[in-house]
Design a protein around this motif. Structure first.
Motif, PDB file in Angstrom:
ATOM      1  N   ALA A   1     -41.553 -14.372 145.302  1.00  0.00           N
ATOM      2  CA  ALA A   1     -40.847 -12.878 145.841  1.00  0.00           C
ATOM      3  C   ALA A   1     -39.804 -13.170 146.587  1.00  0.00           C
ATOM      4  CB  ALA A   1     -42.079 -12.483 146.669  1.00  0.00           C
ATOM      5  N   GLU A   2     -38.976 -13.767 147.498  1.00  0.00           N
ATOM      6  CA  GLU A   2     -38.066 -13.604 148.349  1.00  0.00           C
ATOM      7  C   GLU A   2     -36.956 -14.030 148.057  1.00  0.00           C
ATOM      8  OE1 GLU A   2     -40.221 -15.293 152.771  1.00  0.00           O
ATOM      9  OE2 GLU A   2     -39.472 -17.512 150.897  1.00  0.00           O
ATOM     10  N   ARG A   3     -36.890 -14.773 146.583  1.00  0.00           N
ATOM     11  CA  ARG A   3     -35.335 -15.078 145.821  1.00  0.00           C
ATOM     12  C   ARG A   3     -35.450 -13.318 144.860  1.00  0.00           C
ATOM     13  NH1 ARG A   3     -35.869 -20.209 141.404  1.00  0.00           N
ATOM     14  NH2 ARG A   3     -33.507 -19.566 141.615  1.00  0.00           N
ATOM     15  N   GLY A   4     -35.827 -12.905 145.043  1.00  0.00           N
ATOM     16  CA  GLY A   4     -36.173 -11.462 144.243  1.00  0.00           C
ATOM     17  C   GLY A   4     -35.968 -11.433 142.576  1.00  0.00           C
ATOM     18  N   PRO A   5     -35.629 -11.026 141.558  1.00  0.00           N
ATOM     19  CA  PRO A   5     -36.140 -10.266 140.696  1.00  0.00           C
ATOM     20  C   PRO A   5     -34.806 -11.222 139.432  1.00  0.00           C
ATOM     21  CG  PRO A   5     -34.682  -8.216 141.004  1.00  0.00           C
ATOM     22  CD  PRO A   5     -35.831  -9.079 142.529  1.00  0.00           C
ATOM     23  N   VAL A   6     -34.949 -11.789 138.709  1.00  0.00           N
ATOM     24  CA  VAL A   6     -33.580 -12.523 137.977  1.00  0.00           C
ATOM     25  C   VAL A   6     -32.682 -11.154 137.038  1.00  0.00           C
ATOM     26  CG1 VAL A   6     -33.473 -13.076 135.288  1.00  0.00           C
ATOM     27  CG2 VAL A   6     -35.295 -13.681 137.063  1.00  0.00           C
ATOM     28  N   ILE A   7     -31.777 -11.040 137.782  1.00  0.00           N
ATOM     29  CA  ILE A   7     -30.129 -10.492 137.048  1.00  0.00           C
ATOM     30  C   ILE A   7     -29.221 -11.148 136.925  1.00  0.00           C
ATOM     31  CG2 ILE A   7     -30.380  -9.359 139.990  1.00  0.00           C
ATOM     32  CD1 ILE A   7     -27.921 -11.375 140.812  1.00  0.00           C
ATOM     33  N   LEU A   8     -29.082 -11.962 136.292  1.00  0.00           N
ATOM     34  CA  LEU A   8     -28.147 -12.579 134.924  1.00  0.00           C
ATOM     35  C   LEU A   8     -28.658 -13.889 134.709  1.00  0.00           C
ATOM     36  CD1 LEU A   8     -25.200 -13.036 137.520  1.00  0.00           C
ATOM     37  CD2 LEU A   8     -25.292 -11.448 135.507  1.00  0.00           C
ATOM     38  N   ALA A   9     -28.198 -14.152 132.943  1.00  0.00           N
ATOM     39  CA  ALA A   9     -28.904 -14.906 132.781  1.00  0.00           C
ATOM     40  C   ALA A   9     -27.446 -16.256 131.836  1.00  0.00           C
ATOM     41  CB  ALA A   9     -29.571 -15.225 131.472  1.00  0.00           C
ATOM     42  N   TYR A  10     -27.099 -17.395 132.432  1.00  0.00           N
ATOM     43  CA  TYR A  10     -26.179 -17.997 132.482  1.00  0.00           C
ATOM     44  C   TYR A  10     -25.737 -19.617 131.080  1.00  0.00           C
ATOM     45  CZ  TYR A  10     -27.012 -20.957 136.094  1.00  0.00           C
ATOM     46  OH  TYR A  10     -27.815 -22.347 136.634  1.00  0.00           O
ATOM     47  N   ALA A  11     -25.573 -19.839 130.146  1.00  0.00           N
ATOM     48  CA  ALA A  11     -25.231 -21.190 129.593  1.00  0.00           C
ATOM     49  C   ALA A  11     -23.833 -21.116 128.931  1.00  0.00           C
ATOM     50  CB  ALA A  11     -26.011 -20.826 128.630  1.00  0.00           C
ATOM     51  N   PHE A  12     -23.862 -23.019 129.782  1.00  0.00           N
ATOM     52  CA  PHE A  12     -22.863 -23.711 129.866  1.00  0.00           C
ATOM     53  C   PHE A  12     -22.347 -25.597 129.167  1.00  0.00           C
ATOM     54  CE2 PHE A  12     -23.177 -24.197 134.192  1.00  0.00           C
ATOM     55  CZ  PHE A  12     -22.974 -25.898 134.299  1.00  0.00           C
ATOM     56  N   CYS A  13     -21.959 -25.942 128.386  1.00  0.00           N
ATOM     57  CA  CYS A  13     -21.953 -27.611 128.042  1.00  0.00           C
ATOM     58  C   CYS A  13     -20.609 -27.718 129.140  1.00  0.00           C
ATOM     59  CB  CYS A  13     -21.947 -27.258 125.778  1.00  0.00           C
ATOM     60  SG  CYS A  13     -23.128 -26.339 125.948  1.00  0.00           S
TER      61      CYS A  13
END
Length: 333
Positions: free
Chosen positions: A182-194
């Motif tokens: 709850a303290e971290r809040g909702p997801v706002i972004l997704a990411y990926a890299f290699c």
């Protein structure tokens, strides 16, 4: 004599032997209409295990097909054992689509365990759905990818993205793991890299929630069908953040080395999302190999331009023997 139980009806409906000359493509096109086994309803929960056992016994008739499709490191018994758990939810599917979905899954060497892949019912059709871990698995198999990173950024996490900075200083993410969800809040972004085996790092793919919703609305027939029917049971409904992360991972195909197998997986996944037959291609298919090589070239070009290293010679695509000498003249230096 009337069949008194669901188990008896399933057994009676699945006694047909497979055709001796059955192939993956044939299984995708035969038995277009539903058959009794595909139309049965699990009217009693107590019979669920019995139904799964009978359906599994029916699938085992095609053991040779699965053995040929699976890579050597996956045992057919282990594969079918993972299949069994999903069978009660697939009894409404046509046998042809169920065999096709499972053979497609086996062909890519993925186990339908919910992490690497899932076999999902769309109406009367069974659909093979590769999950994020399945994509990661095939990226590693290419031999060009050293590590894959996929993550979700919450509102109160620490992160920074500067596209103009050299890798790896262009992107940082420090999850606030000491805080509650709850303290971290909702997801706002997704990411990926290699990170490549060469030591270079790919571009970072970042998707906002709006980006993910646009991908969902444009490409997912399953989502639209579920929304229109009011069922709200597509993966975009039930596992939105997982599909969000998977979409970021899929976007890596433009900037990471690709194998022909990974190109084929994307095509099969796209066909499933579009409600089309998932006909797979052999990895040596020339068109897929060309697409994979082009993706590899894009990945090389996407690396840090400030990094000094010797560019590898371009791979020469297969050509007729008579043009080999000419092809050497045209190779890049």
């Amino acid at each position: 004599m009337a069949l008194s139980s669901l188990k008896d009806r399933v057994r009676a409906a699945t006694t047909e032997q497979p055709a001796a000359d059955a192939t993956v493509q044939a299984l995708a096109t035969d038995a277009q209409g539903p058959v009794p086994a595909a139309q049965l309803h699990t009217s009693a929960q107590a019979e669920g295990d019995d139904v799964a056992d009978v359906a599994l016994a029916w699938l085992e008739q095609y053991g040779d097909d699965f053995t040929k499709a699976l890579p050597a490191h996956i045992d057919v018994k282990a594969f079918l054992s993972a299949v069994r758990a999903a069978l009660p939810g697939l009894v409404h599917c046509t046998p042809a689509s169920l065999r096709q979905a499972l053979l497609t899954c086996a062909r890519f060497g993925l186990v339908p365990d919910g992490r690497h892949a899932v076999i999902k019912r769309e109406g009367a059709v069974a659909v093979f759905v590769p999950m994020a871990q399945g994509y990661v698995e095939l990226m590693y198999r290419s031999g060009r990818v050293g590590s894959v990173h996929v993550g979700l950024i919450h509102e109160h996490d620490e992160w920074n993205f500067e596209p103009t900075a050299p890798a790896p200083l262009d992107f940082t993410h420090r999850p606030a793991l000491a805080k509650s969800k709850a303290e971290r809040g909702p997801v706002i972004l997704a990411y990926a890299f290699c990170w490549m085996t060469s030591g270079a790092r790919s571009q970072v793919v970042i998707l906002s929630r709006e980006d993910a919703e646009e991908i969902r609305d444009e490409y997912s027939t399953a989502y639209r069908r579920a929304k229109e029917s009011g069922a709200d049971d597509s993966f975009w409904h039930t596992d939105f953040t997982k599909m969000w992360a998977k979409s970021a991972l899929r976007r890596l195909h433009k900037v990471v080395p690709m194998s022909a197998e990974l190109v084929a997986l994307i095509k099969a996944d796209d066909a499933g999302e579009a409600g089309q037959v998932q006909v797979i291609h052999a990895p040596e298919d020339a068109g897929l190999a060309d697409e994979a090589e082009e993706a590899h070239e894009r990945a090389e070009e996407s690396q840090d331009p400030q990094e000094t290293r010797v560019r590898p010679l371009a791979r020469k695509r297969s050509q007729p023997r008579r043009s080999t000498r000419k092809g050497r003249k045209g190779a890049r230096r």
